[in-house]
Write a protein that holds these residues in place. Structure first.
Motif, short mmCIF file in Angstrom:
data_model
loop_
_atom_site.label_atom_id
_atom_site.label_comp_id
_atom_site.label_asym_id
_atom_site.label_seq_id
_atom_site.Cartn_x
_atom_site.Cartn_y
_atom_site.Cartn_z
N UNK A 20 1.10 -1.29 0.01
CA UNK A 20 0.06 -0.27 0.05
C UNK A 20 0.59 1.14 -0.23
N UNK A 21 1.26 1.42 1.00
CA UNK A 21 3.21 2.27 0.87
C UNK A 21 3.39 2.52 -0.50
N UNK A 22 3.80 1.40 -1.41
CA UNK A 22 4.63 1.41 -3.00
C UNK A 22 3.34 2.28 -3.47
N UNK A 23 2.80 1.51 -3.46
CA UNK A 23 1.38 2.60 -4.46
C UNK A 23 1.19 3.86 -4.37
N UNK A 24 0.73 3.71 -3.15
CA UNK A 24 0.78 4.60 -2.58
C UNK A 24 1.80 6.28 -3.35
N UNK A 25 3.41 5.90 -2.85
CA UNK A 25 3.84 6.58 -3.69
C UNK A 25 4.03 7.09 -4.93
N UNK A 26 3.65 5.74 -5.14
CA UNK A 26 3.79 5.61 -6.62
C UNK A 26 2.22 7.08 -8.41
N UNK A 27 1.47 7.69 -6.69
CA UNK A 27 0.35 7.65 -6.98
C UNK A 27 -0.99 6.90 -7.19
N UNK A 28 -0.97 5.49 -6.77
CA UNK A 28 -1.69 4.98 -7.31
C UNK A 28 -3.26 4.75 -6.27
N UNK A 73 18.67 -1.23 4.44
CA UNK A 73 17.78 0.17 3.76
C UNK A 73 16.76 0.09 5.14
N UNK A 74 16.85 -1.14 6.11
CA UNK A 74 15.84 -0.84 6.75
C UNK A 74 16.23 -0.41 8.47
N UNK A 75 17.75 -0.29 8.22
CA UNK A 75 19.01 0.56 9.13
C UNK A 75 18.66 2.15 8.73
N UNK A 76 18.82 2.92 7.41
CA UNK A 76 18.10 3.62 7.24
C UNK A 76 16.87 4.18 6.80
N UNK A 357 10.22 -8.38 3.48
CA UNK A 357 8.56 -7.49 3.73
C UNK A 357 8.78 -6.51 2.35
N UNK A 358 9.45 -5.31 1.87
CA UNK A 358 9.62 -4.20 1.52
C UNK A 358 9.97 -4.86 0.12
N UNK A 359 10.65 -5.65 -0.02
CA UNK A 359 11.65 -6.10 -1.16
C UNK A 359 9.82 -6.60 -2.13
N UNK A 360 9.44 -7.98 -0.95
CA UNK A 360 8.27 -8.15 -1.63
C UNK A 360 7.55 -7.27 -2.18
N UNK A 361 6.96 -6.28 -1.48
CA UNK A 361 6.23 -5.39 -1.89
C UNK A 361 6.09 -4.78 -2.62
N UNK A 380 10.62 2.86 -1.88
CA UNK A 380 10.54 3.25 -0.72
C UNK A 380 12.04 2.88 0.11
N UNK A 381 12.88 2.32 -0.68
CA UNK A 381 14.26 2.63 -0.01
C UNK A 381 14.70 4.04 0.51
N UNK A 382 13.85 4.64 -0.24
CA UNK A 382 14.96 6.12 0.05
C UNK A 382 14.57 7.08 1.06
N UNK A 383 12.97 6.86 1.39
CA UNK A 383 12.18 7.85 2.14
C UNK A 383 12.23 7.27 3.20
N UNK A 384 12.01 8.16 4.75
CA UNK A 384 12.03 7.53 6.12
C UNK A 384 10.80 7.27 6.28
N UNK A 385 10.82 6.28 7.17
CA UNK A 385 9.33 6.19 7.34
C UNK A 385 8.47 7.06 8.77
#
Length: 415
Positions: A20-28, A73-76, A357-361, A380-385
């Motif tokens: 959901x996060x990835x889709x929404x960040x791509x404007x879906x 990536x998660x550490x970042x 999980x992030x890679x699967x998403x 999603x790998x660049x933008x912090x939560x």
């Protein structure tokens, strides 16, 4: 009133909200439907290990490479959703020294930082470590707090326009003229969702979700017990340096240590026996690495059920209580497009690990975006939560999405 969206994601665990996060960040435009609170399935009922990949080297180098990449990536991006503890692989007298050497060589080949510590140095870092430990390998393992991770992903998705629905079980998946068109939701929502694409990210329950659409996703759920004991200040994750078996991981929290885990096939992920012998075995086995665990107070126990894909498990010839290859050294994820079974715009994502999980998403979102003709990159790998630099803020998201779960309930700041 019918809910209109481009994509419906069924399942509010780490993978579902990650999609959901990835889709929404791509404007879906996307809606997530979760039958309980977020992280109420496998994500929130795990041991919470942030894998370095060392557990899977040398038997699954691709899986190990995926783990170390996502670990970094998660550490970042994840702040207080993860904890950088480091990890030890501990060789005891009964463990095969060649296994240690093979793991060390594979880590070096893959690019996983691995350092052999002498027993004196290891004992200084973990004073309670077994006195008969022969060798220790230090690797960049860590801890995931899944309630926080899932809630922060959901908040990010919502900030980018997603709608997150909790206590909204899917009672039917709509298929018209060979195409998925949405679903019926019960529970607190009690409404219908119309969607152009439906993603089944229901984890252990993916097979049941697929049945609603008239397709088959064969799952092979296995239960595993976790035992949290009073053990402040442990330091690193402890892994037994042997082929995967029951009771070979100890995960540190701030004042507790989580002992795990078993692997026992179950028929129903909602109905299974929680047996006392499993708890006893965790304490006995983990105490071989950490003797004081045997006399530490047990503070809570919980069971999780792994979302294993049956064809992959059959290929591995996994079995209850197995070790090594018989248990499944590493498990990848599987993205299943159901068009070949006569249902278009419907896909299932199964298997995998919390660490990835992030890679699967990302893989799932790439697939959905291709189907919807959306040409936007993953970020999603660049933008912090959001909120992850402040424990209380990220824990407020846990409350907002009813994501409190047993894996990390002891570290959450909210009452």
């Amino acid at each position: 009133m019918t809910i209109q969206t481009e994509v419906l994601v069924i399942g509010g665990g780490a993978t579902g909200v990650g999609i959901a996060r990835d889709l929404a960040m791509r404007g879906v435009d996307v809606v997530v439907a979760e039958r309980g609170g977020l992280a109420s399935g496998t994500s929130g009922r795990s041991h919470g290990l942030l894998h370095s990949g060392a557990r899977y080297a040398p038997d699954d180098e691709l899986g190990a490479e995926e783990c170390i990449r996502e670990n970094e990536i998660l550490r970042d991006i994840a702040g207080h959703c993860v904890r950088d503890t480091g990890g030890f692989f501990v060789q005891l007298p009964e463990d095969d020294p060649e296994f240690f050497e093979e793991k060390l060589a594979a880590c070096e080949r893959i690019g996983i930082d691995a350092e052999v510590l002498d027993t004196e140095t290891a004992q200084a870092e973990v004073p309670g470590l077994a006195p008969d430990a022969e060798r220790v390998m230090k690797v960049p393992d860590g801890v995931i707090y899944p309630s926080r991770l899932v809630a922060a992903n959901a908040k990010s998705a919502a900030d980018h326009g997603a709608e997150i629905l909790v206590h909204a079980p899917v009672t039917d998946v709509h298929v018209e003229d060979g195409q998925a068109t949405g679903a019926t939701l019960g529970g607190d929502v009690d409404d219908t969702v119309e969607a152009e694409y439906v993603v089944n990210a229901a984890g252990t329950w993916a097979g049941q979700c697929a049945d609603l659409a008239g397709v088959e996703v064969a799952m092979r759920p296995t239960k595993g017990v976790m035992v949290s004991v009073d053990y402040p200040g442990l330091g690193p994750v402890l892994n037994r340096c042997r082929p995967p078996a029951d009771g070979d991981i100890v995960v540190p929290h701030e004042t507790q240590a989580v002992l795990g885990t078993t692997s026992i096939e179950v028929d129903d992920p909602d109905e299974f026996d929680e047996e006392h012998w499993e708890i006893q075995k965790m304490v006995e086995e983990c105490a071989k690495m950490l003797p004081d665990a045997a006399t530490s107070e047990i503070l809570r126990t919980w069971w999780g059920v792994r979302p294993l894909y049956a064809p992959d498990e059959a290929e591995r010839e996994t079995m209850d209580g197995g070790e090594g290859d018989a248990r499944g050294i590493s498990r990848g994820f599987f993205l299943l497009d159901h068009e070949r079974e006569g249902v278009e715009n419907f896909a299932s994502i199964v298997g995998g690990k919390l660490t990835t999980y992030r890679m699967m998403a990302e893989a799932t979102t790439d697939h959905v975006c291709e189907a919807l003709d959306v040409d936007e990159p993953c970020r999603t790998a660049e933008e912090r939560l959001p909120g992850v630099d402040d424990e209380r803020e990220v824990d407020s998201f846990v409350t907002e999405y009813d994501a409190r779960s047993p894996t990390d309930e002891d570290v959450l700041t909210a009452d």
